[in-house]
Design a protein around this motif. Structure first.
Motif, PDB file in Angstrom:
ATOM      1  N   GLY A   1       0.803  -1.220   0.000  1.00 16.12           N
ATOM      2  CA  GLY A   1       0.000   0.000   0.000  1.00 16.12           C
ATOM      3  C   GLY A   1       0.830   1.260   0.000  1.00 16.12           C
ATOM      4  O   GLY A   1       0.582   2.184  -0.787  1.00 16.12           O
ATOM      5  N   SER A   2       1.835   1.316   0.863  1.00 12.94           N
ATOM      6  CA  SER A   2       2.696   2.498   0.929  1.00 12.94           C
ATOM      7  C   SER A   2       3.445   2.700  -0.376  1.00 12.94           C
ATOM      8  O   SER A   2       3.526   3.819  -0.901  1.00 12.94           O
ATOM      9  N   GLY A   3       4.012   1.618  -0.906  1.00 16.28           N
ATOM     10  CA  GLY A   3       4.722   1.725  -2.174  1.00 16.28           C
ATOM     11  C   GLY A   3       3.812   2.122  -3.313  1.00 16.28           C
ATOM     12  O   GLY A   3       4.178   2.901  -4.187  1.00 16.28           O
ATOM     13  N   GLY A   4       2.561   1.601  -3.298  1.00 21.82           N
ATOM     14  CA  GLY A   4       1.643   1.898  -4.372  1.00 21.82           C
ATOM     15  C   GLY A   4       1.263   3.362  -4.468  1.00 21.82           C
ATOM     16  O   GLY A   4       1.062   3.894  -5.565  1.00 21.82           O
ATOM     17  N   ILE A   5       1.160   4.054  -3.312  1.00 23.57           N
ATOM     18  CA  ILE A   5       0.775   5.469  -3.351  1.00 23.57           C
ATOM     19  C   ILE A   5       1.980   6.403  -3.417  1.00 23.57           C
ATOM     20  O   ILE A   5       1.828   7.587  -3.719  1.00 23.57           O
ATOM     21  N   LYS A   6       3.178   5.873  -3.153  1.00 24.26           N
ATOM     22  CA  LYS A   6       4.363   6.720  -3.031  1.00 24.26           C
ATOM     23  C   LYS A   6       4.607   7.607  -4.255  1.00 24.26           C
ATOM     24  O   LYS A   6       4.911   8.795  -4.112  1.00 24.26           O
ATOM     25  N   PRO A   7       4.497   7.101  -5.497  1.00 21.35           N
ATOM     26  CA  PRO A   7       4.815   7.958  -6.637  1.00 21.35           C
ATOM     27  C   PRO A   7       3.660   8.868  -7.059  1.00 21.35           C
ATOM     28  O   PRO A   7       3.808   9.640  -8.007  1.00 21.35           O
ATOM     29  N   LEU A   8       2.511   8.785  -6.371  1.00 22.83           N
ATOM     30  CA  LEU A   8       1.302   9.414  -6.898  1.00 22.83           C
ATOM     31  C   LEU A   8       0.848  10.665  -6.148  1.00 22.83           C
ATOM     32  O   LEU A   8       0.300  11.582  -6.759  1.00 22.83           O
ATOM     33  N   VAL A   9       1.047  10.714  -4.820  1.00 20.33           N
ATOM     34  CA  VAL A   9       0.436  11.795  -4.047  1.00 20.33           C
ATOM     35  C   VAL A   9       0.998  13.155  -4.444  1.00 20.33           C
ATOM     36  O   VAL A   9       0.251  14.123  -4.641  1.00 20.33           O
ATOM     37  N   VAL A  10       2.329  13.251  -4.578  1.00 21.20           N
ATOM     38  CA  VAL A  10       2.922  14.537  -4.934  1.00 21.20           C
ATOM     39  C   VAL A  10       2.482  14.966  -6.326  1.00 21.20           C
ATOM     40  O   VAL A  10       2.115  16.129  -6.547  1.00 21.20           O
ATOM     41  N   SER A  11       2.496  14.044  -7.283  1.00 18.47           N
ATOM     42  CA  SER A  11       2.086  14.398  -8.638  1.00 18.47           C
ATOM     43  C   SER A  11       0.588  14.704  -8.696  1.00 18.47           C
ATOM     44  O   SER A  11       0.150  15.566  -9.462  1.00 18.47           O
ATOM     45  N   PHE A  12      -0.224  14.012  -7.869  1.00 14.76           N
ATOM     46  CA  PHE A  12      -1.643  14.325  -7.796  1.00 14.76           C
ATOM     47  C   PHE A  12      -1.847  15.738  -7.269  1.00 14.76           C
ATOM     48  O   PHE A  12      -2.726  16.479  -7.744  1.00 14.76           O
ATOM     49  N   CYS A  13      -1.024  16.120  -6.305  1.00 16.49           N
ATOM     50  CA  CYS A  13      -1.078  17.486  -5.791  1.00 16.49           C
ATOM     51  C   CYS A  13      -0.748  18.482  -6.903  1.00 16.49           C
ATOM     52  O   CYS A  13      -1.413  19.511  -7.064  1.00 16.49           O
ATOM     53  N   GLY A  14       0.270  18.183  -7.699  1.00 19.16           N
ATOM     54  CA  GLY A  14       0.631  19.060  -8.798  1.00 19.16           C
ATOM     55  C   GLY A  14      -0.476  19.194  -9.830  1.00 19.16           C
ATOM     56  O   GLY A  14      -0.634  20.261 -10.461  1.00 19.16           O
ATOM     57  N   ASP A  15      -1.285  18.141 -10.001  1.00 18.72           N
ATOM     58  CA  ASP A  15      -2.397  18.187 -10.953  1.00 18.72           C
ATOM     59  C   ASP A  15      -3.446  19.220 -10.576  1.00 18.72           C
ATOM     60  O   ASP A  15      -4.262  19.617 -11.420  1.00 18.72           O
ATOM     61  N   GLN A  16      -3.469  19.662  -9.318  1.00 11.03           N
ATOM     62  CA  GLN A  16      -4.489  20.604  -8.875  1.00 11.03           C
ATOM     63  C   GLN A  16      -4.190  22.037  -9.313  1.00 11.03           C
ATOM     64  O   GLN A  16      -5.018  22.936  -9.124  1.00 11.03           O
ATOM     65  N   PHE A  17      -3.006  22.259  -9.898  1.00 14.14           N
ATOM     66  CA  PHE A  17      -2.608  23.603 -10.316  1.00 14.14           C
ATOM     67  C   PHE A  17      -2.641  23.720 -11.833  1.00 14.14           C
ATOM     68  O   PHE A  17      -2.502  22.734 -12.557  1.00 14.14           O
ATOM     69  N   ASP A  18      -2.818  24.948 -12.312  1.00  7.34           N
ATOM     70  CA  ASP A  18      -2.744  25.220 -13.744  1.00  7.34           C
ATOM     71  C   ASP A  18      -1.946  26.507 -13.953  1.00  7.34           C
ATOM     72  O   ASP A  18      -1.318  27.019 -13.018  1.00  7.34           O
ATOM     73  N   GLN A  19      -1.964  27.035 -15.164  1.00 11.57           N
ATOM     74  CA  GLN A  19      -1.161  28.219 -15.467  1.00 11.57           C
ATOM     75  C   GLN A  19      -1.570  29.427 -14.627  1.00 11.57           C
ATOM     76  O   GLN A  19      -0.746  30.296 -14.358  1.00 11.57           O
ATOM     77  N   SER A  20      -2.828  29.472 -14.203  1.00  9.21           N
ATOM     78  CA  SER A  20      -3.303  30.652 -13.481  1.00  9.21           C
ATOM     79  C   SER A  20      -2.770  30.747 -12.059  1.00  9.21           C
ATOM     80  O   SER A  20      -2.697  31.830 -11.487  1.00  9.21           O
ATOM     81  N   ASN A  21      -2.419  29.616 -11.454  1.00  2.78           N
ATOM     82  CA  ASN A  21      -1.976  29.661 -10.053  1.00  2.78           C
ATOM     83  C   ASN A  21      -0.734  28.808  -9.809  1.00  2.78           C
ATOM     84  O   ASN A  21      -0.498  28.341  -8.697  1.00  2.78           O
ATOM     85  N   LYS A  22       0.048  28.584 -10.876  1.00  2.00           N
ATOM     86  CA  LYS A  22       1.215  27.720 -10.733  1.00  2.00           C
ATOM     87  C   LYS A  22       2.245  28.288  -9.760  1.00  2.00           C
ATOM     88  O   LYS A  22       3.064  27.554  -9.221  1.00  2.00           O
ATOM     89  N   ASP A  23       2.199  29.618  -9.518  1.00  2.92           N
ATOM     90  CA  ASP A  23       3.139  30.214  -8.575  1.00  2.92           C
ATOM     91  C   ASP A  23       2.896  29.735  -7.148  1.00  2.92           C
ATOM     92  O   ASP A  23       3.781  29.806  -6.293  1.00  2.92           O
ATOM     93  N   LYS A  24       1.671  29.206  -6.882  1.00  5.70           N
ATOM     94  CA  LYS A  24       1.365  28.690  -5.545  1.00  5.70           C
ATOM     95  C   LYS A  24       1.883  27.264  -5.353  1.00  5.70           C
ATOM     96  O   LYS A  24       1.957  26.777  -4.227  1.00  5.70           O
ATOM     97  N   ALA A  25       2.242  26.597  -6.457  1.00  9.78           N
ATOM     98  CA  ALA A  25       2.649  25.201  -6.356  1.00  9.78           C
ATOM     99  C   ALA A  25       3.908  25.034  -5.517  1.00  9.78           C
ATOM    100  O   ALA A  25       4.027  24.085  -4.729  1.00  9.78           O
ATOM    101  N   LYS A  26       4.888  25.946  -5.681  1.00  9.61           N
ATOM    102  CA  LYS A  26       6.137  25.819  -4.926  1.00  9.61           C
ATOM    103  C   LYS A  26       5.872  25.882  -3.422  1.00  9.61           C
ATOM    104  O   LYS A  26       6.487  25.155  -2.635  1.00  9.61           O
TER     105      LYS A  26
END
Length: 543
Positions: free
Chosen positions: A128-153
């Motif tokens: 379970g831990s390994g399965g979610i490890k590569p996904l949570v951070v990238s899923f978080c990045g998916d919530q941003f677009d060009q309009s608010n990408k400055d908030k991603a950092k």
């Protein structure tokens, strides 16, 4: 749940769903490090290791279990990333693997006296831990677009801080729970935190931006590699294919030898302690090494059948693989802070009588691991604000590869310090646990130079289509780091090896500490030599 096309984030604003993801990460990290950091001390004193054969000490057996678990944690990201990208998307994959994760924690809490139940729990947590490890951070990045990408950092900085925050408190309190309330509570509390993490993640389900799975990619890393290996060139053979097939044959041979050993039919030179995990990891390493060499030899044959950009991207990944291979010795040293160093700490004296020691909080050697996340939170700003600017003013170019090479070397210095402490212990003196602060500080400095830098390096070297492949291989560096530990543990059970160690005048523990230090120094030297001729790329997205 919304899709990327229909629910862009409000212009310039922080996405409202981010707190659910951050809250999930905080609880999940506490749960993971809470159980991980008490695993070795629990196993050493539990009835679960009654099965070990004569001549194998409990501490060595506990280390084997721990590093086998770590291997699983960093292998299963391959599966989680593939399922997410190909079929289910990040949200569904994270949610389902999180439920498996919760079931694993429940097994640890309920089956403290059952070998089958407890080890099933460890497998489910690794899965379970390994399965979610590569996904949570990238899923978080998916919530941003060009309009608010400055908030991603800001959010990614919060992610890194939350990881270390959770690790710090888990490292402090989990050993106390084990000491005062027993394993059911000590493993149960992290389980409750993981359930809360899953619930918090589920609560945000109607607000998330969900990028659909990409499906099959005709120009993926494996597709280009397969084309290169199978393609024919007029008047030329296929030497790369021969190398790759040889790798497959060796990998199959390793698994066959393991199977024969189960029946007592393996040849005499095959080590008895090479179980399935070691054999399978060696087979995987052979496949990657021989397959990579073979693909590199014939890669140009894929041009015309795949876009030039895809072929060049595969070439870049193959170069990065060499860098990653040279980093694996670092992880063999780093992950032993939760096994070998805890075992060493149990032989040391907690200085409760000293006025400066926080006896009200630090009571167990395993709690020394809390130094690692605490120092990470201090060293990263120190390096960025003080150390790196000072080195640049002195004329030193602080490149990513140089930082990583020095980080591997500093891990070796940390193990020299640990080895000296072990010699002190072996001499019969009462050694204060406070002395472990020195190797922990050196190792953490090495971690900051290697781990944080490697992510930056890998991102810059991989094209957009290959960033997922690069991250999968990056997680495998930890798998192979623990593999080296398992192989070393198996080697020291050989009578000839133990006799040679005894001939040095060192105890087995002290010898192995200096051995791993030398391992790191050799890796650092090889890393430096390769880095001098590595062709740096810049694959950051054009604004």
């Amino acid at each position: 749940m919304t899709t990327a096309a229909t629910a862009p984030a409000a212009a310039g604003r922080m996405p409202r769903q981010i707190p659910y993801i951050i809250g999930n990460e905080a609880c999940e990290r506490f749960s993971f490090y809470g159980m991980r950091n008490i695993l070795v001390p629990f196993l050493i004193s539990s009835v679960l290791l009654q099965y070990i054969p004569a001549g194998v000490d409990r501490e060595s057996a506990a280390k084997d279990v721990f590093h086998t678990f770590v291997i699983g944690v960093y292998f299963f990201p391959l599966l989680g990333g593939w399922l997410s990208d190909r079929f289910f998307g990040k949200y569904n994959t994270v949610l389902w693997f999180s439920l498996i994760y919760c079931a694993g924690h429940a097994c640890l809490a309920l089956f403290e006296d059952s070998r089958a139940g407890f080890f099933t729990g460890l497998f489910l947590i690794a899965f379970g831990s390994g399965g979610i490890k590569p996904l949570v951070v990238s899923f978080c990045g998916d919530q941003f677009d060009q309009s608010n990408k400055d908030k991603a950092k800001i959010v990614f900085d919060a992610f890194y801080w939350i990881i270390n925050f959770g690790s710090f408190f888990a490292s402090l309190f989990a050993p106390l729970l084990l000491r005062h309330y027993g394993p059911s509570v000590a493993f149960g509390v992290p389980g409750v935190l993981m359930f809360i993490a899953t619930f918090v993640f589920w609560l945000g389900r109607r607000q998330y931006v969900n990028v659909p799975p990409s499906g099959a990619d005709p120009d993926s890393f494996l597709a280009v590699s397969r084309t290169a290996l199978l393609a024919r060139a007029p008047g030329q053979g296929r030497p790369g294919l021969v190398i790759a097939v040889l790798g497959v044959a060796i990998a199959v041979g390793l698994l066959v030898l393991w199977a024969l050993s189960l029946r007592g039919m393996a040849p005499g030179w095959w080590p008895d302690d090479f179980g399935f995990v070691i054999s399978a990891c060696l087979a995987l390493g052979v496949l990657i090494a021989f397959g990579g060499i073979g693909t590199s030899m014939q890669l140009e044959r894929a041009r015309g059948r795949h876009p030039d950009a895809a072929v060049d991207s595969v070439r870049g990944v193959l170069r990065v693989l060499i860098v990653f291979a040279l980093v694996t010795p670092f992880w063999s040293l780093f992950d032993q802070k939760a096994s070998t160093w805890i075992i060493q700490g149990r032989e040391m004296v907690v200085p409760h009588d000293s006025w400066w020691w926080p006896s009200w909080l630090v009571m167990e050697p395993a709690q020394m691991q809390a130094l690692n996340p605490l120092l990470v939170m201090l060293l990263i700003p120190f390096n960025n604000i003080v150390l790196y600017p000072a080195l640049r003013r002195m004329g030193f170019q602080v490149t990513a590869l140089r930082r990583m090479g020095w980080g591997i070397a500093f891990s070796g210095v940390a193990w020299v310090a640990a080895g000296v402490i072990q010699l002190w212990i072996d001499g019969g003196d009462d050694v204060s646990l406070a002395w472990q602060t020195l190797p922990y500080t050196l190792l953490t400095f090495g971690e900051v130079l290697v781990s944080a830098t490697a992510l930056e390096f890998a991102y810059s070297q991989a094209t957009q289509s290959m960033k997922g492949v690069i991250m999968a291989f990056w997680y495998l560096t930890s798998t192979f780091g623990s593999l080296w530990v398992l192989i070393t543990n198996a080697a020291v059970r050989n009578d000839a090896v133990t006799a040679s160690i005894a001939g040095t005048g060192y105890s087995e523990n002290a010898f192995l500490m200096f051995f791993f230090a030398a391992f790191a120094f050799v890796a650092a030297l090889a890393f430096a030599l390769y880095a001098r001729r590595y062709p740096m790329q810049d694959n950051y997205r054009v604004a």
